[in-house]
Design an enzyme around this catalytic site. Structure first.
Site, PDB file in Angstrom:
ATOM      1  N   ARG A  19       0.831  -1.219   0.000  1.00 21.37           N
ATOM      2  CA  ARG A  19       0.000   0.000   0.000  1.00 21.37           C
ATOM      3  C   ARG A  19       0.855   1.254   0.000  1.00 21.37           C
ATOM      4  NH1 ARG A  19      -3.658   0.033   4.929  1.00 21.37           N
ATOM      5  NH2 ARG A  19      -1.766  -0.891   5.737  1.00 21.37           N
ATOM      6  N   ASN A  37      -5.972  -2.327   1.920  1.00 22.02           N
ATOM      7  CA  ASN A  37      -5.971  -3.772   2.085  1.00 22.02           C
ATOM      8  C   ASN A  37      -7.414  -4.241   2.148  1.00 22.02           C
ATOM      9  OD1 ASN A  37      -3.203  -4.083   2.191  1.00 22.02           O
ATOM     10  ND2 ASN A  37      -3.120  -4.053   4.415  1.00 22.02           N
TER      11      ASN A  37
END
Length: 92
Positions: A19, A37
């Site tokens: 991320r 996520n």
């Protein structure tokens, strides 16, 4: 030309900095959108901007950060353009 894509990235993509890597890469390319996520272990993102830059981002996503292993990226067009800037969202 502006392109907006929705991505679901599977493989070893959580717990490896994916991320943060994606957010940094998107900001460096001047793209808008978000990344998060997912509870199933994948990473989801919406990316929007110049079509050539979106393609470059998608190509980079196949590698990701050093510890990641990307098995597949499901890509779909998205009509809704995200707000300006690029953010990391909570797990969804």
């Amino acid at each position: 030309m502006i392109a907006t894509r929705h991505l679901i990235i599977t493989g070893r993509v959580q717990g490896v900095g994916y991320r943060a890597w994606a957010a940094h890469a998107a900001r460096d390319m001047g793209l808008d959108g978000w990344v998060r996520n997912r509870a199933d272990g994948s990473v989801e993102a919406v990316i929007s901007g110049d079509a050539a830059k979106v393609r470059a981002f998608l190509n980079a996503c196949h590698n990701g950060p050093a510890l990641a292993r990307v098995d597949e990226i499901a890509i779909s067009d998205r009509a809704e353009v995200p707000e300006a800037g690029f953010v990391t969202r909570p797990t969804g």
